[in-house]
Motif scaffolding. Structure first.
Motif, PDB file in Angstrom:
ATOM      1  N   TYR A   1     -14.424  22.880   2.514  1.00 47.36           N
ATOM      2  CA  TYR A   1     -15.305  21.731   2.279  1.00 47.36           C
ATOM      3  C   TYR A   1     -15.193  21.285   0.815  1.00 47.36           C
ATOM      4  O   TYR A   1     -15.032  20.109   0.514  1.00 47.36           O
ATOM      5  CB  TYR A   1     -16.749  22.118   2.615  1.00 47.36           C
ATOM      6  CG  TYR A   1     -17.782  21.098   2.221  1.00 47.36           C
ATOM      7  CD1 TYR A   1     -18.088  20.031   3.065  1.00 47.36           C
ATOM      8  CD2 TYR A   1     -18.454  21.195   1.008  1.00 47.36           C
ATOM      9  CE1 TYR A   1     -19.041  19.095   2.717  1.00 47.36           C
ATOM     10  CE2 TYR A   1     -19.404  20.255   0.641  1.00 47.36           C
ATOM     11  CZ  TYR A   1     -19.685  19.208   1.489  1.00 47.36           C
ATOM     12  OH  TYR A   1     -20.631  18.269   1.137  1.00 47.36           O
TER      13      TYR A   1
ATOM     14  N   ASP B   1     -13.158  10.828  10.309  1.00 46.67           N
ATOM     15  CA  ASP B   1     -14.379  10.042  10.478  1.00 46.67           C
ATOM     16  C   ASP B   1     -15.615  10.912  10.655  1.00 46.67           C
ATOM     17  O   ASP B   1     -16.731  10.402  10.685  1.00 46.67           O
ATOM     18  CB  ASP B   1     -14.247   9.113  11.698  1.00 46.67           C
ATOM     19  CG  ASP B   1     -13.155   8.079  11.514  1.00 46.67           C
ATOM     20  OD1 ASP B   1     -12.842   7.722  10.363  1.00 46.67           O
ATOM     21  OD2 ASP B   1     -12.595   7.637  12.547  1.00 46.67           O
ATOM     22  N   MET B   2     -15.415  12.209  10.791  1.00 42.87           N
ATOM     23  CA  MET B   2     -16.529  13.131  11.010  1.00 42.87           C
ATOM     24  C   MET B   2     -17.145  13.555   9.669  1.00 42.87           C
ATOM     25  O   MET B   2     -16.555  13.357   8.613  1.00 42.87           O
ATOM     26  CB  MET B   2     -16.043  14.361  11.767  1.00 42.87           C
ATOM     27  CG  MET B   2     -15.421  14.019  13.112  1.00 42.87           C
ATOM     28  SD  MET B   2     -14.762  15.475  13.920  1.00 42.87           S
ATOM     29  CE  MET B   2     -16.060  15.737  15.104  1.00 42.87           C
ATOM     30  N   GLU B   3     -18.325  14.173   9.770  1.00 42.15           N
ATOM     31  CA  GLU B   3     -18.967  14.721   8.579  1.00 42.15           C
ATOM     32  C   GLU B   3     -18.026  15.735   7.918  1.00 42.15           C
ATOM     33  O   GLU B   3     -17.294  16.443   8.603  1.00 42.15           O
ATOM     34  CB  GLU B   3     -20.266  15.440   8.953  1.00 42.15           C
ATOM     35  CG  GLU B   3     -21.328  14.548   9.540  1.00 42.15           C
ATOM     36  CD  GLU B   3     -22.526  15.342  10.021  1.00 42.15           C
ATOM     37  OE1 GLU B   3     -23.008  16.214   9.267  1.00 42.15           O
ATOM     38  OE2 GLU B   3     -22.969  15.088  11.149  1.00 42.15           O
ATOM     39  N   GLN B   4     -18.085  15.831   6.595  1.00 43.29           N
ATOM     40  CA  GLN B   4     -17.196  16.717   5.848  1.00 43.29           C
ATOM     41  C   GLN B   4     -17.314  18.178   6.304  1.00 43.29           C
ATOM     42  O   GLN B   4     -16.314  18.883   6.374  1.00 43.29           O
ATOM     43  CB  GLN B   4     -17.487  16.626   4.340  1.00 43.29           C
ATOM     44  CG  GLN B   4     -17.056  15.328   3.706  1.00 43.29           C
ATOM     45  CD  GLN B   4     -15.560  15.278   3.498  1.00 43.29           C
ATOM     46  OE1 GLN B   4     -14.896  16.292   3.337  1.00 43.29           O
ATOM     47  NE2 GLN B   4     -15.017  14.074   3.495  1.00 43.29           N
TER      48      GLN B   4
ATOM     49  N   MET C   1     -18.135  19.272   9.288  1.00 39.11           N
ATOM     50  CA  MET C   1     -17.475  19.396  10.585  1.00 39.11           C
ATOM     51  C   MET C   1     -15.957  19.423  10.403  1.00 39.11           C
ATOM     52  O   MET C   1     -15.268  20.204  11.067  1.00 39.11           O
ATOM     53  CB  MET C   1     -17.889  18.255  11.512  1.00 39.11           C
ATOM     54  CG  MET C   1     -19.338  18.362  11.955  1.00 39.11           C
ATOM     55  SD  MET C   1     -19.865  16.989  13.004  1.00 39.11           S
ATOM     56  CE  MET C   1     -19.027  17.391  14.527  1.00 39.11           C
ATOM     57  N   GLN C   2     -15.450  18.585   9.513  1.00 39.62           N
ATOM     58  CA  GLN C   2     -14.012  18.588   9.225  1.00 39.62           C
ATOM     59  C   GLN C   2     -13.564  19.962   8.744  1.00 39.62           C
ATOM     60  O   GLN C   2     -12.549  20.490   9.203  1.00 39.62           O
ATOM     61  CB  GLN C   2     -13.679  17.557   8.146  1.00 39.62           C
ATOM     62  CG  GLN C   2     -13.826  16.128   8.558  1.00 39.62           C
ATOM     63  CD  GLN C   2     -13.519  15.178   7.415  1.00 39.62           C
ATOM     64  OE1 GLN C   2     -12.645  15.430   6.593  1.00 39.62           O
ATOM     65  NE2 GLN C   2     -14.254  14.079   7.362  1.00 39.62           N
TER      66      GLN C   2
ATOM     67  N   PHE D   1     -25.812  23.379  11.221  1.00 42.30           N
ATOM     68  CA  PHE D   1     -26.431  22.405  12.116  1.00 42.30           C
ATOM     69  C   PHE D   1     -27.401  23.105  13.058  1.00 42.30           C
ATOM     70  O   PHE D   1     -27.303  24.305  13.275  1.00 42.30           O
ATOM     71  CB  PHE D   1     -25.350  21.698  12.963  1.00 42.30           C
ATOM     72  CG  PHE D   1     -24.285  21.020  12.153  1.00 42.30           C
ATOM     73  CD1 PHE D   1     -24.545  19.848  11.460  1.00 42.30           C
ATOM     74  CD2 PHE D   1     -23.011  21.571  12.075  1.00 42.30           C
ATOM     75  CE1 PHE D   1     -23.560  19.223  10.712  1.00 42.30           C
ATOM     76  CE2 PHE D   1     -22.014  20.953  11.328  1.00 42.30           C
ATOM     77  CZ  PHE D   1     -22.290  19.776  10.648  1.00 42.30           C
TER      78      PHE D   1
ATOM     79  N   GLN E   1     -23.601  18.397  17.114  1.00 43.09           N
ATOM     80  CA  GLN E   1     -22.463  18.793  16.281  1.00 43.09           C
ATOM     81  C   GLN E   1     -21.874  20.122  16.731  1.00 43.09           C
ATOM     82  O   GLN E   1     -20.658  20.263  16.822  1.00 43.09           O
ATOM     83  CB  GLN E   1     -22.861  18.890  14.796  1.00 43.09           C
ATOM     84  CG  GLN E   1     -23.286  17.592  14.178  1.00 43.09           C
ATOM     85  CD  GLN E   1     -24.804  17.471  14.125  1.00 43.09           C
ATOM     86  OE1 GLN E   1     -25.529  18.007  14.971  1.00 43.09           O
ATOM     87  NE2 GLN E   1     -25.295  16.750  13.130  1.00 43.09           N
TER      88      GLN E   1
END
Length: 163
Positions: free
Chosen positions: A21, A91-94, A96-97, A130, A136
């Motif tokens: 992250y 395009d996902m939250e950092q 989640m990436q 989360f 998520q």
């Protein structure tokens, strides 16, 4: 005789996701981020002597973070077919990436760890960030299940499940 639970692999995966992250957010060199995680962050934890806090395994942490950074193209290629619709990992939250990329690296490179273990481990990591009943965590589990079935179809074939 049952083996005692070792919390270090889980702590290492959590730290690896945090490091990946950080790499994505500040674009720092891998070695600098790893140095920060292996030295500075855990000295403070050792001083607190918190029995609940497990220290990450340095070799595994280095493998997960360095490997995720080095095999970015392979990871993206493995994730792309698993994405629903036109959604892209970027395009996902950092967070989640970072979870998806680190887990996908482990599925690609660490064949000594079963796919089901990887999926379970990173679903647990997602729970740390989360709501465990949130969308998520379910999305991460679904994507990782699809990636695992593509990359490790043999593991699912032996268990009687289809890829």
């Amino acid at each position: 005789m049952a083996k005692d639970y070792d919390p270090r692999p889980a702590a290492t995966r959590l730290a690896a996701v945090q490091a990946v992250y950080e790499l994505g957010m500040i674009k720092a060199p891998v070695d600098d981020v790893l140095a920060s995680f292996t030295a500075d962050r855990w000295k403070a934890a050792d001083e607190d002597v918190d029995q609940e806090l497990a220290r990450p395994k340095p070799e595994l942490l280095k493998d997960l973070v360095s490997g995720t950074a080095a095999r970015h193209a392979d990871i993206e290629a493995a994730l792309k077919p698993a994405m629903r619709g036109e959604r892209d990992v970027d395009d996902m939250e950092q967070v989640m990436q970072a979870i998806l990329r680190t887990a996908t690296y482990e599925l690609l490179a660490r064949r000594n760890v079963t796919a089901k273990t990887v999926i379970s481990a990173y679903t647990s990591v997602a729970d740390a960030f989360f709501d465990e009943d949130g969308q998520q965590v379910k999305l991460i589990a679904g994507i990782l299940n699809t990636v695992a079935r593509q990359l490790r179809a043999d593991e699912f074939a032996h268990s009687g499940e289809t890829a």
